[in-house]
Write an enzyme that holds these catalytic residues in place. Sequence first.
Site, PDB file in Angstrom:
ATOM      1  N   GLN A 187       9.048  -5.381  -1.873  1.00  0.00           N
ATOM      2  CA  GLN A 187       7.639  -5.747  -2.100  1.00  0.00           C
ATOM      3  C   GLN A 187       7.485  -6.253  -3.530  1.00  0.00           C
ATOM      4  O   GLN A 187       7.663  -5.499  -4.496  1.00  0.00           O
ATOM      5  CB  GLN A 187       6.685  -4.574  -1.866  1.00  0.00           C
TER       6      GLN A 187
ATOM      7  N   TYR B 181      -4.566  -5.916  -6.564  1.00  0.00           N
ATOM      8  CA  TYR B 181      -3.655  -6.414  -7.605  1.00  0.00           C
ATOM      9  C   TYR B 181      -3.825  -7.931  -7.747  1.00  0.00           C
ATOM     10  O   TYR B 181      -4.766  -8.503  -7.209  1.00  0.00           O
ATOM     11  CB  TYR B 181      -2.225  -5.952  -7.307  1.00  0.00           C
TER      12      TYR B 181
ATOM     13  N   ARG C 281       1.369  -9.141   2.421  1.00  0.00           N
ATOM     14  CA  ARG C 281       0.480  -7.994   2.684  1.00  0.00           C
ATOM     15  C   ARG C 281      -0.914  -8.288   2.136  1.00  0.00           C
ATOM     16  O   ARG C 281      -1.052  -8.743   0.997  1.00  0.00           O
ATOM     17  CB  ARG C 281       1.030  -6.727   2.018  1.00  0.00           C
TER      18      ARG C 281
ATOM     19  N   GLY D 127       3.196   5.247   6.020  1.00  0.00           N
ATOM     20  CA  GLY D 127       3.531   5.571   4.642  1.00  0.00           C
ATOM     21  C   GLY D 127       3.793   7.046   4.469  1.00  0.00           C
ATOM     22  O   GLY D 127       4.936   7.504   4.542  1.00  0.00           O
ATOM     23  N   ARG D 128       2.716   7.815   4.284  1.00  0.00           N
ATOM     24  CA  ARG D 128       2.875   9.245   3.996  1.00  0.00           C
ATOM     25  C   ARG D 128       3.753   9.984   5.008  1.00  0.00           C
ATOM     26  O   ARG D 128       4.541  10.838   4.599  1.00  0.00           O
ATOM     27  CB  ARG D 128       1.491   9.882   3.833  1.00  0.00           C
TER      28      ARG D 128
HETATM   29  C1  FMN Z   1       2.248   7.535  -2.722  1.00  0.00           C
HETATM   30  C2  FMN Z   1       1.757   6.211  -2.243  1.00  0.00           C
HETATM   31  C3  FMN Z   1       2.128   5.053  -2.908  1.00  0.00           C
HETATM   32  C4  FMN Z   1       1.715   3.783  -2.446  1.00  0.00           C
HETATM   33  N1  FMN Z   1       2.177   2.659  -3.059  1.00  0.00           N
HETATM   34  C5  FMN Z   1       1.939   1.445  -2.519  1.00  0.00           C
HETATM   35  C6  FMN Z   1       2.592   0.272  -3.017  1.00  0.00           C
HETATM   36  O1  FMN Z   1       3.416   0.319  -3.948  1.00  0.00           O
HETATM   37  N2  FMN Z   1       2.293  -0.913  -2.423  1.00  0.00           N
HETATM   38  C7  FMN Z   1       1.398  -1.011  -1.393  1.00  0.00           C
HETATM   39  O2  FMN Z   1       1.156  -2.121  -0.889  1.00  0.00           O
HETATM   40  N3  FMN Z   1       0.784   0.094  -0.878  1.00  0.00           N
HETATM   41  C8  FMN Z   1       1.059   1.300  -1.395  1.00  0.00           C
HETATM   42  N4  FMN Z   1       0.515   2.430  -0.829  1.00  0.00           N
HETATM   43  C9  FMN Z   1      -0.310   2.298   0.394  1.00  0.00           C
HETATM   44  C10 FMN Z   1       0.570   2.507   1.652  1.00  0.00           C
HETATM   45  O3  FMN Z   1       1.476   1.440   1.825  1.00  0.00           O
HETATM   46  C11 FMN Z   1      -0.291   2.642   2.925  1.00  0.00           C
HETATM   47  O4  FMN Z   1      -1.075   1.474   3.054  1.00  0.00           O
HETATM   48  C12 FMN Z   1      -1.183   3.876   2.917  1.00  0.00           C
HETATM   49  O5  FMN Z   1      -0.459   5.003   2.452  1.00  0.00           O
HETATM   50  C13 FMN Z   1      -1.753   4.179   4.291  1.00  0.00           C
HETATM   51  O6  FMN Z   1      -0.713   4.437   5.204  1.00  0.00           O
HETATM   52  P1  FMN Z   1      -0.364   5.958   5.693  1.00  0.00           P
HETATM   53  O7  FMN Z   1      -1.655   6.541   6.165  1.00  0.00           O
HETATM   54  O8  FMN Z   1       0.617   5.754   6.795  1.00  0.00           O
HETATM   55  O9  FMN Z   1       0.164   6.687   4.508  1.00  0.00           O
HETATM   56  C14 FMN Z   1       0.871   3.699  -1.307  1.00  0.00           C
HETATM   57  C15 FMN Z   1       0.471   4.886  -0.657  1.00  0.00           C
HETATM   58  C16 FMN Z   1       0.909   6.109  -1.103  1.00  0.00           C
HETATM   59  C17 FMN Z   1       0.508   7.349  -0.342  1.00  0.00           C
END
Ligand code: FMN
Length: 366
Positions: A100, A186, A233, A322-323
């Site tokens: 990314q 961003y 994205r 993600g999480r």
């Molecule tokens: C710890 C953490 C770091 C994240 N860092 C990024 C990132 O670097 N780039 C990005 O596009 N989204 C980032 N996100 C957003 C996730 O990609 C995702 O959209 C969000 O966590 C919702 O998905 P989930 O409910 O499956 O966690 C981050 C989320 C979390 C929890």
Amino acid sequence: MKKQLLTPLALGRLNLKNRVVMAPMTRSRAEHGSEAPTALNALYYAQRSSAGLIITEGTQVSRQGQGYAYTPGIYSREQVVGWKQVTQAVHDAGGLIAAQLWHVGRMSHASFQEQGAVPVAPSAIRAQAQVFVSDGMGSGLMAPAEQPREMTLEDIESVKQSFVEASRNAMEAGFDLVEIHGANGYLFDQFLATGTNKRLDAYGGSLENRARFLLETVDALIHVVGADRVGVRLSPWGTISDIQDDEPEAMALFLAHALDQRNIAYLHLAEWEWTGGQAYPEGFRQRMRSAFQKTLIVCGNYDAERGETLLAQGLADAVAMGRPFIANPDLVERIRQEVPLSEANPELFYGGDAKGYTDYPTHPAL
Ligand SMILES: Cc1cc2nc3c(=O)[nH]c(=O)nc-3n(C[C@H](O)[C@H](O)[C@H](O)COP(=O)(O)O)c2cc1C
């Protein structure tokens, strides 16, 4: 029950073994000083390589593009060497991995910039938001985002060039794809949104003008790595990082059409409804689906069941999580066997070491 999530998917020139994608997640554990990925980072990603595709944490394309402490870069030799061990470890474990590519724009702080430089943005409007800066001792603290300066046309060219170099580096480092981070407030999102882009030149005003910088960068990357290795994205209706937009749907559909024509590998939608953001309006998913015929990835608090529903309706082709991947390195297997998921500890999301990073166990029954 046969799970569509676990069926293969052709994406660009790749064949994903399943449709569960690991969402990009900043974990702030690159080497301090060089911002190069480490053996620990390689282990973390390799542990999660049963995902159909891993998308790395946001990876800054230049020093100017950094806004958070200990995030990895992809502009120096050391960083490319660091990433090579990550991609190698993931490939050895049978996975695929996209980088990314990230520029934070105004979501930055003087401590990340070259001496005396200030962060850049489409317009000189400060974010009412916090960034995570180093405390100089390996830990971090939150600080207000800096007042940015408006980018000149030379700045725009130079950032595009940083993305070109970064995507070359990504190929050299062994990545299968690159994803342009156009979401979450961003730099590109700052250009797309009406609240942050007040420019009077060809990069501000109409939808077409606000989208120009992103699309020109997409075209430049297509030229270097091929359309089938580029993903984008976006986060329409997102408000994080103090973003505000009057035309989220019009912009999302405009970009979907433009990216569809360019035949990129995938479009990835980050949804923020789960944490207080506005829900998509009625019919938006269908309109998006008609505008973008290629691979559509959705993300935002999905579990297997919700993911299956969208796949069955034809409104998405893959689901990024993600999480759930933080605490469940064997997430795909847990979905397959329908065993319960572990909860991640949010206090260990950013910074630190192996704790809360590579020490989450696989399920004992698997
Ligand atoms: C710890 C953490 C770091 C994240 N860092 C990024 C990132 O670097 N780039 C990005 O596009 N989204 C980032 N996100 C957003 C996730 O990609 C995702 O959209 C969000 O966590 C919702 O998905 P989930 O409910 O499956 O966690 C981050 C989320 C979390 C929890």
